[in-house]
Design an enzyme around this catalytic site. Sequence first.
Site, short mmCIF file in Angstrom:
data_model
loop_
_atom_site.label_atom_id
_atom_site.label_comp_id
_atom_site.label_asym_id
_atom_site.label_seq_id
_atom_site.Cartn_x
_atom_site.Cartn_y
_atom_site.Cartn_z
N GLY A 82 0.80 -1.07 -0.16
CA GLY A 82 0.00 0.28 -0.47
C GLY A 82 0.92 1.14 0.20
O GLY A 82 1.92 1.04 0.43
N ARG A 146 1.48 -5.95 -4.94
CA ARG A 146 1.73 -6.95 -3.74
C ARG A 146 1.81 -7.81 -4.13
O ARG A 146 1.44 -8.77 -3.20
CB ARG A 146 0.04 -6.98 -3.25
CG ARG A 146 -0.71 -5.23 -2.73
CD ARG A 146 -1.57 -6.00 -1.35
NE ARG A 146 -2.21 -4.22 -0.70
CZ ARG A 146 -1.50 -3.49 0.31
NH1 ARG A 146 -0.86 -4.70 0.61
NH2 ARG A 146 -1.88 -3.15 0.57
N ASP A 177 5.16 -7.64 5.73
CA ASP A 177 4.71 -8.55 4.20
C ASP A 177 5.91 -8.78 3.59
O ASP A 177 6.93 -9.65 3.33
CB ASP A 177 3.60 -8.55 3.18
CG ASP A 177 1.94 -9.57 4.54
OD1 ASP A 177 3.03 -10.47 5.27
OD2 ASP A 177 1.52 -9.65 4.46
N LYS A 203 8.29 0.83 5.53
CA LYS A 203 7.10 1.80 5.23
C LYS A 203 5.96 0.71 5.61
O LYS A 203 5.73 -0.86 5.67
CB LYS A 203 6.83 1.33 3.58
CG LYS A 203 6.27 2.15 2.66
CD LYS A 203 4.75 1.21 1.86
CE LYS A 203 4.33 0.23 2.23
NZ LYS A 203 3.71 -0.56 1.15
N THR A 204 5.20 1.83 6.01
CA THR A 204 3.08 1.55 5.85
C THR A 204 3.04 2.18 7.27
O THR A 204 3.30 2.57 8.42
CB THR A 204 3.28 0.00 6.56
OG1 THR A 204 2.05 -0.20 7.04
CG2 THR A 204 3.53 -0.43 7.93
N ASP A 206 0.36 2.00 8.56
CA ASP A 206 -0.30 0.97 9.96
C ASP A 206 0.74 1.14 11.25
O ASP A 206 0.02 0.95 12.27
CB ASP A 206 -0.53 -0.34 9.61
CG ASP A 206 -1.10 -0.58 8.49
OD1 ASP A 206 -1.84 0.10 7.33
OD2 ASP A 206 -1.31 -1.51 8.16
N MET A 251 -8.12 3.38 9.14
CA MET A 251 -7.57 2.77 7.98
C MET A 251 -6.37 2.32 8.76
O MET A 251 -5.72 3.01 9.09
CB MET A 251 -6.42 3.04 6.41
CG MET A 251 -6.39 2.02 6.08
SD MET A 251 -6.04 2.65 4.75
CE MET A 251 -6.94 1.72 3.46
N GLY A 252 -5.74 1.12 8.53
CA GLY A 252 -4.73 0.08 9.53
C GLY A 252 -4.81 -1.91 9.36
O GLY A 252 -5.80 -1.65 10.53
N ARG A 253 -4.41 -1.92 8.93
CA ARG A 253 -5.63 -3.69 8.55
C ARG A 253 -5.41 -4.50 9.62
O ARG A 253 -6.41 -4.47 10.12
CB ARG A 253 -4.53 -3.97 7.17
CG ARG A 253 -4.95 -5.87 7.38
CD ARG A 253 -3.79 -6.52 6.55
NE ARG A 253 -2.30 -5.92 6.28
CZ ARG A 253 -2.56 -5.91 5.15
NH1 ARG A 253 -3.58 -5.79 3.61
NH2 ARG A 253 -1.17 -5.51 4.07
N GLU A 312 -9.78 -0.11 12.20
CA GLU A 312 -10.00 -0.52 10.31
C GLU A 312 -10.07 -2.62 11.42
O GLU A 312 -11.13 -3.01 10.46
CB GLU A 312 -9.08 -0.67 9.45
CG GLU A 312 -9.29 -1.28 7.78
CD GLU A 312 -8.34 -0.88 6.86
OE1 GLU A 312 -8.86 -1.06 5.93
OE2 GLU A 312 -6.94 -1.52 7.07
N GLU A 429 -8.09 8.42 2.01
CA GLU A 429 -7.47 10.06 2.00
C GLU A 429 -6.07 10.37 2.69
O GLU A 429 -5.27 11.37 2.64
CB GLU A 429 -7.87 10.64 2.64
CG GLU A 429 -9.78 10.64 2.28
CD GLU A 429 -10.27 9.15 2.92
OE1 GLU A 429 -9.88 8.25 2.94
OE2 GLU A 429 -11.57 9.46 2.90
N ARG A 431 -2.81 8.01 2.27
CA ARG A 431 -1.99 7.52 2.27
C ARG A 431 -1.27 7.94 1.06
O ARG A 431 0.61 7.18 0.69
CB ARG A 431 -2.64 5.95 1.30
CG ARG A 431 -3.14 5.30 3.29
CD ARG A 431 -2.83 4.04 2.77
NE ARG A 431 -2.94 4.11 0.85
CZ ARG A 431 -3.47 2.45 0.12
NH1 ARG A 431 -3.12 1.09 0.81
NH2 ARG A 431 -3.74 1.95 -1.37
P1 FBP Z 1 0.77 -1.68 3.56
O1 FBP Z 1 0.94 -2.72 5.00
O2 FBP Z 1 1.25 -2.60 2.46
O3 FBP Z 1 1.75 -0.62 3.46
O4 FBP Z 1 -0.85 -1.06 3.46
C1 FBP Z 1 -1.96 -1.31 4.12
C2 FBP Z 1 -3.13 -0.75 4.01
O5 FBP Z 1 -2.40 1.09 3.39
C3 FBP Z 1 -4.07 -1.21 5.23
O6 FBP Z 1 -3.65 0.38 6.13
C4 FBP Z 1 -4.71 -1.15 4.11
O7 FBP Z 1 -5.71 -1.91 4.90
C5 FBP Z 1 -4.64 -1.58 2.95
O8 FBP Z 1 -3.56 -1.15 3.00
C6 FBP Z 1 -5.22 -1.55 1.97
O9 FBP Z 1 -4.95 -2.22 0.59
P2 FBP Z 1 -5.34 -1.62 -0.36
O10 FBP Z 1 -4.39 -0.88 -0.94
O11 FBP Z 1 -5.31 -3.35 -1.46
O12 FBP Z 1 -6.88 -1.81 -0.49
#
Ligand code: FBP
Length: 560
Positions: A82, A146, A177, A203-204, A206, A251-253, A312, A429, A431
């Site tokens: 992401g 991804r 990952d 990077k992330t 999250d 957001m924040g998986r 999230e 918004e 990222r």
């Molecule tokens: P990364 O872990 O790859 O940085 O992505 C995080 C993220 O932004 C999460 O917060 C979110 O759940 C996910 O990516 C959304 O993924 P996509 O861009 O595939 O919709």
Amino acid sequence: MEKLSPLQIERLKYQPKLPSSLANGINNLEMAEGSATQSVRDQEQIQKLFKNTYGKPVVTFESGTSSHNSPVRNVGVILSGGQAPGGHNVIAGLYDALKQANPENKLYGFLGGPSGIIDGKYVEFDDKFIDAYRNTGGFDIIGSGRTKLETEEQFQKSWEVCKKLNISAVVIIGGDDSNTNAALLAEWFVKNNAGIQVIGCPKTIDGDLKNDQIEISFGFDTATKTYAELIGNIQRDANSAKKYWHFIKIMGRSASHVALEAALQTQPNITLISEEVEQKKMSLESIINYMCDIIVKRANIGKNFGIAVIPEGLIEFIPEMKSMISNLNDIMASLENDPDFVNATTIRDKFDIVENRLDPANAKVYNSLPALIKGQLLADRDPHGNVQVSKIETEKLLIEMISTRLDELKSQGDYIGKFNPQSHFFGYEGRCAFPSNFDADYCYSLGFNAFALINFGLTGYLSSVRNLTESADKWVAGGVPLTMMMNMEKRHGEMKPVIQKALVQLDGPVFKQLEQNREDWAINDRYLFPGAIQYFGPSCVCDVTTCTLQLEKSKELASV
Ligand code: FBP
């Protein structure tokens, strides 16, 4: 000529700051080595899988006195996963260091994420190309993806592409990952005497790629400030109109760092933290009761409005949901090549195939959910086997269940208010916002430092820049072996080596800050209005980093 906004023009001119060791020049560095390291868990298994790259020391760079000659090197870079604000600056820092080391050096960017290195899709950077992206948000310079780099065939193809371009090092900019992929690729290249180094960059948005060595992943600072601005604006609106309850999913998986940070910056009435829900084994029903209790109390004092912040990943942390989702994930992984399942066109058809394979208790939980959520739970998994939580509308699930509960309370005479909910999801918004000064500097330093790690011949390392609550000149640059952060976890139904995610620590200072204040914030509106990120102006406004980093660092300092 392409038209640029005034802020774009000004940000292109910004010169990011470097730690003083790196600012002294890429060819004037000395490297200090710590002692041998171990993985965070499952040492025996991780060592077995990473025979060549396991156990390396943590390294730190210091300014050296003599100047070294750097051989000509071609390097490839990949943006993975992401988007996160500052990715372009990592590439700019890497490019500047590489050209400073030797102007003959070349930087190639692989297009569209890890698939670019497999398929041989690339661009070569030059000054003009890089200059157009300095200090900008987004990953559009080369795109991201991804694709999971993990098979022998993918590694072999990557090697062929690197050989063709005479590439001797690859930098992978990604989250947990993607850096797991970096560790696998580094090990494979050493095992096969490919002579290609692999370096990762954390990077992330999250904020869950952090540990004793990595203070924070890049992008968290800008993304949380962007969400905090939006929450603050909604709080003003709620406080003005006094008629809506806003349910804001952030957001924040998986981990709740982003929601927690945004909450500390804005002080909303309700903040759910997934890790607390899991630890206290809170069922969906008890979460609904907790939220209704606050809604009722506020209604009793005439406040039929409020703000609830929801992480999230919440749904995966509610015990009964977690069990059901894990069961569903395993079933869906086993059906990956089943033509009936793959070609099923409706959710009902998909569920018919899955239903009799779900454990009865999990099937009951699944069937208790609204149709909207049921469908979203059966959507495709991401390439790492995770549910795509950004597509599950937990905020709407909560609103629906709260409305039902409040109707019951009303009929019993226990609720006198008016519940007018609005739902929001803040994710995309934040990222790709223009990186804050912190992220612009941090990312540039991470990229510059990645080349220093390459120049010292290291592989299987994550670029690390520490001491981040100090001014940039005092930051400490170095590298951390990727294997040090790994453990074994179940993915796609199998145990795999992966970088351990950092979840919110419930006994840590960041969560404590929320815990100590939330009762007050629930009823007495203590809203804060952070406003938009500022790039120019007083340092106390433009250069402060997140509450999370400040609280974590102050605890670290207190324990010294
Ligand atoms: P990364 O872990 O790859 O940085 O992505 C995080 C993220 O932004 C999460 O917060 C979110 O759940 C996910 O990516 C959304 O993924 P996509 O861009 O595939 O919709």
